[in-house]
Design a protein around this motif. Structure first.
Motif, PDB file in Angstrom:
ATOM      1  N   ALA A  59       0.833  -1.202   0.000  1.00 49.86           N
ATOM      2  CA  ALA A  59       0.000   0.000   0.000  1.00 49.86           C
ATOM      3  C   ALA A  59       0.869   1.254   0.000  1.00 49.86           C
ATOM      4  O   ALA A  59       0.609   2.209  -0.746  1.00 49.86           O
ATOM      5  N   GLY A  60       1.935   1.251   0.816  1.00 48.36           N
ATOM      6  CA  GLY A  60       2.817   2.417   0.861  1.00 48.36           C
ATOM      7  C   GLY A  60       3.495   2.673  -0.469  1.00 48.36           C
ATOM      8  O   GLY A  60       3.569   3.816  -0.943  1.00 48.36           O
ATOM      9  N   VAL A  61       3.977   1.600  -1.102  1.00 51.39           N
ATOM     10  CA  VAL A  61       4.647   1.744  -2.404  1.00 51.39           C
ATOM     11  C   VAL A  61       3.676   2.279  -3.453  1.00 51.39           C
ATOM     12  O   VAL A  61       4.019   3.185  -4.241  1.00 51.39           O
ATOM     13  N   VAL A  62       2.465   1.742  -3.479  1.00 52.77           N
ATOM     14  CA  VAL A  62       1.481   2.176  -4.488  1.00 52.77           C
ATOM     15  C   VAL A  62       1.057   3.621  -4.250  1.00 52.77           C
ATOM     16  O   VAL A  62       0.874   4.390  -5.204  1.00 52.77           O
ATOM     17  N   ILE A  63       0.894   4.020  -2.990  1.00 48.46           N
ATOM     18  CA  ILE A  63       0.524   5.412  -2.697  1.00 48.46           C
ATOM     19  C   ILE A  63       1.614   6.364  -3.193  1.00 48.46           C
ATOM     20  O   ILE A  63       1.326   7.380  -3.839  1.00 48.46           O
ATOM     21  N   ILE A  64       2.875   6.040  -2.923  1.00 48.17           N
ATOM     22  CA  ILE A  64       3.983   6.884  -3.387  1.00 48.17           C
ATOM     23  C   ILE A  64       4.039   6.891  -4.916  1.00 48.17           C
ATOM     24  O   ILE A  64       4.213   7.950  -5.547  1.00 48.17           O
ATOM     25  N   ALA A  65       3.877   5.702  -5.534  1.00 51.36           N
ATOM     26  CA  ALA A  65       3.914   5.616  -6.999  1.00 51.36           C
ATOM     27  C   ALA A  65       2.780   6.427  -7.634  1.00 51.36           C
ATOM     28  O   ALA A  65       2.985   7.090  -8.659  1.00 51.36           O
ATOM     29  N   THR A  66       1.605   6.387  -7.008  1.00 51.25           N
ATOM     30  CA  THR A  66       0.475   7.156  -7.539  1.00 51.25           C
ATOM     31  C   THR A  66       0.752   8.654  -7.456  1.00 51.25           C
ATOM     32  O   THR A  66       0.455   9.416  -8.393  1.00 51.25           O
ATOM     33  N   HIS A  67       1.330   9.076  -6.341  1.00 49.98           N
ATOM     34  CA  HIS A  67       1.677  10.496  -6.190  1.00 49.98           C
ATOM     35  C   HIS A  67       2.691  10.925  -7.260  1.00 49.98           C
ATOM     36  O   HIS A  67       2.526  11.965  -7.901  1.00 49.98           O
ATOM     37  N   LEU A  68       3.734  10.122  -7.453  1.00 52.84           N
ATOM     38  CA  LEU A  68       4.748  10.451  -8.457  1.00 52.84           C
ATOM     39  C   LEU A  68       4.144  10.436  -9.860  1.00 52.84           C
ATOM     40  O   LEU A  68       4.486  11.282 -10.702  1.00 52.84           O
ATOM     41  N   PHE A  69       3.245   9.492 -10.107  1.00 46.28           N
ATOM     42  CA  PHE A  69       2.579   9.424 -11.406  1.00 46.28           C
ATOM     43  C   PHE A  69       1.796  10.713 -11.692  1.00 46.28           C
ATOM     44  O   PHE A  69       1.886  11.293 -12.779  1.00 46.28           O
ATOM     45  N   LEU A  70       1.050  11.169 -10.691  1.00 40.94           N
ATOM     46  CA  LEU A  70       0.232  12.379 -10.886  1.00 40.94           C
ATOM     47  C   LEU A  70       1.090  13.634 -11.010  1.00 40.94           C
ATOM     48  O   LEU A  70       0.717  14.580 -11.704  1.00 40.94           O
ATOM     49  N   GLN A  71       2.242  13.635 -10.345  1.00 43.29           N
ATOM     50  CA  GLN A  71       3.061  14.852 -10.311  1.00 43.29           C
ATOM     51  C   GLN A  71       4.126  14.895 -11.402  1.00 43.29           C
ATOM     52  O   GLN A  71       4.518  15.978 -11.844  1.00 43.29           O
ATOM     53  N   LYS A  72       4.611  13.736 -11.853  1.00 43.03           N
ATOM     54  CA  LYS A  72       5.809  13.719 -12.686  1.00 43.03           C
ATOM     55  C   LYS A  72       5.597  13.233 -14.114  1.00 43.03           C
ATOM     56  O   LYS A  72       6.503  13.374 -14.942  1.00 43.03           O
ATOM     57  N   THR A  73       4.466  12.631 -14.418  1.00 44.03           N
ATOM     58  CA  THR A  73       4.284  12.069 -15.758  1.00 44.03           C
ATOM     59  C   THR A  73       3.400  12.963 -16.613  1.00 44.03           C
ATOM     60  O   THR A  73       2.626  13.785 -16.097  1.00 44.03           O
ATOM     61  N   VAL A  74       3.497  12.792 -17.922  1.00 44.13           N
ATOM     62  CA  VAL A  74       2.681  13.580 -18.851  1.00 44.13           C
ATOM     63  C   VAL A  74       1.197  13.298 -18.626  1.00 44.13           C
ATOM     64  O   VAL A  74       0.375  14.223 -18.582  1.00 44.13           O
ATOM     65  N   LEU A  75       0.874  12.001 -18.473  1.00 47.03           N
ATOM     66  CA  LEU A  75      -0.534  11.647 -18.263  1.00 47.03           C
ATOM     67  C   LEU A  75      -1.045  12.198 -16.935  1.00 47.03           C
ATOM     68  O   LEU A  75      -2.183  12.700 -16.858  1.00 47.03           O
ATOM     69  N   GLY A  76      -0.213  12.133 -15.908  1.00 45.88           N
ATOM     70  CA  GLY A  76      -0.622  12.675 -14.615  1.00 45.88           C
ATOM     71  C   GLY A  76      -0.853  14.177 -14.692  1.00 45.88           C
ATOM     72  O   GLY A  76      -1.824  14.701 -14.120  1.00 45.88           O
ATOM     73  N   ASN A  77       0.025  14.875 -15.397  1.00 40.56           N
ATOM     74  CA  ASN A  77      -0.166  16.323 -15.559  1.00 40.56           C
ATOM     75  C   ASN A  77      -1.435  16.621 -16.344  1.00 40.56           C
ATOM     76  O   ASN A  77      -2.129  17.603 -16.074  1.00 40.56           O
ATOM     77  N   ALA A  78      -1.727  15.765 -17.348  1.00 41.79           N
ATOM     78  CA  ALA A  78      -2.957  15.962 -18.133  1.00 41.79           C
ATOM     79  C   ALA A  78      -4.187  15.764 -17.250  1.00 41.79           C
ATOM     80  O   ALA A  78      -5.184  16.494 -17.375  1.00 41.79           O
ATOM     81  N   MET A  79      -4.125  14.792 -16.326  1.00 44.58           N
ATOM     82  CA  MET A  79      -5.241  14.586 -15.398  1.00 44.58           C
ATOM     83  C   MET A  79      -5.441  15.806 -14.513  1.00 44.58           C
ATOM     84  O   MET A  79      -6.559  16.285 -14.319  1.00 44.58           O
ATOM     85  N   ARG A  80      -4.339  16.334 -13.973  1.00 47.62           N
ATOM     86  CA  ARG A  80      -4.441  17.497 -13.090  1.00 47.62           C
ATOM     87  C   ARG A  80      -4.903  18.729 -13.858  1.00 47.62           C
ATOM     88  O   ARG A  80      -5.691  19.544 -13.354  1.00 47.62           O
ATOM     89  N   ALA A  81      -4.438  18.862 -15.105  1.00 51.68           N
ATOM     90  CA  ALA A  81      -4.853  20.005 -15.904  1.00 51.68           C
ATOM     91  C   ALA A  81      -6.350  19.935 -16.218  1.00 51.68           C
ATOM     92  O   ALA A  81      -7.055  20.957 -16.188  1.00 51.68           O
TER      93      ALA A  81
END
Length: 290
Positions: free
Chosen positions: A148-170
């Motif tokens: 759970a800890g690894v997935v939570i951190i990975a999800t945060h990095l995905f949303l903050q650092k990837t193109v798709l994550g940035n597109a979701m936030r945008a």
């Protein structure tokens, strides 16, 4: 002192899993403004798929959980594409009723298929607990908490650092502006809902070796997730983490020092207290993916 440390450890372990389960719920609300009442049934499907993949197809536990995660993610994407997209822009009452409908459909279909018989996923972990610093922890629980800890951190990095994550936030911040710069907002919404469903399924699969699996387990999973996001703040990433840990620790301490019969009641008491003094939760307005 030793017993208190043991209970705190137990609380952190179960709280981490609560946080993972609530993460998908709060992410869908924070990005799509949808209260997904079917979240508990997606959590249940993750556990059921993992069970059948291990018991019927003979897949090892970890591959079975990963396949279950993908299957439920596809179901989540199909739910968004087939129904929620058609009512986009409607009030939250409408979208909530639609997800409630999906909750009933998924629960009853699962009940027909499984017969409602409780099952356990065969655990690949030894029943011998690990011991350190005078404390003990079951291997299955430790694995679930670490995952759970690894997935939570990975999800945060995905949303903050990837193109798709940035597109979701945008898309969350301004869907019209996101469309103007070439982002396919409809696709992003479908992927966001699928990701939220997959996170729910993962938590169900992780808990499947610890507690029983049956079609009614979704109601409890949804209840816990709502308590967590209410404490942490609906739509808040960091709120889901702290809300999960707080709920896990309080429940374990209540069960150890008061009575296990009251641990769920105490969770709701916490919700009432938080809503009285912090209606938006601990992190409701201070951090919402943006």
């Amino acid at each position: 002192m030793g017993q208190l440390a043991q209970q705190l450890l137990n609380g952190v372990v179960i709280g981490g899993i609560y946080a993972l389960s609530a993460l998908g719920l709060t992410m869908i609300y924070g990005m799509m403004n949808i209260v997904n009442v079917a979240h508990g049934e997606l959590y249940m499907l993750g556990a059921l798929f993992a069970y059948y993949l291990t018991s019927t197809l003979g897949l090892p536990y970890l591959p079975a959980v990963l396949v279950a995660l993908i299957l439920v993610g596809v179901i989540g994407g199909a739910i968004e594409r087939s129904s929620l997209r058609r009512i986009r822009g409607q009030t939250m009452v409408v979208t909530t009723l639609v997800t409630l409908g999906w909750s009933l459909i998924l629960q009853n279909v699962s009940l027909i298929i499984t017969g409602g018989v409780p099952r356990y996923i065969a655990s690949p972990f030894s029943e011998t607990p690990l011991a350190f610093a005078g404390m003990q922890i079951a291997q299955a629980r430790l694995f679930a908490a670490l995952a759970a800890g690894v997935v939570i951190i990975a999800t945060h990095l995905f949303l903050q650092k990837t193109v798709l994550g940035n597109a979701m936030r945008a898309s969350f911040q301004d869907k019209d502006a996101a469309s103007l710069v070439g982002i396919n907002v409809s696709l992003i919404y479908m992927l966001t809902f699928a990701l939220g469903a997959a996170l729910a399924a993962l938590s169900g699969g992780l808990l499947g070796t610890i507690s029983y699996v049956d079609p009614s387990m979704g109601a409890k999973g949804l209840m816990k997730s709502f308590v967590v996001v209410t404490i942490g703040g609906m739509g808040s990433f960091i709120g889901a983490i702290f809300g999960g840990l707080i709920l896990g620790i309080v429940e374990v301490l209540a069960a150890a020092y008061i009575s296990s019969a009251y641990k769920d009641v105490i969770g709701f008491v916490m919700v009432v207290v938080v809503l009285l003094f912090l209606p938006s939760g601990l992190f409701g307005k201070r951090e919402r993916y943006a």
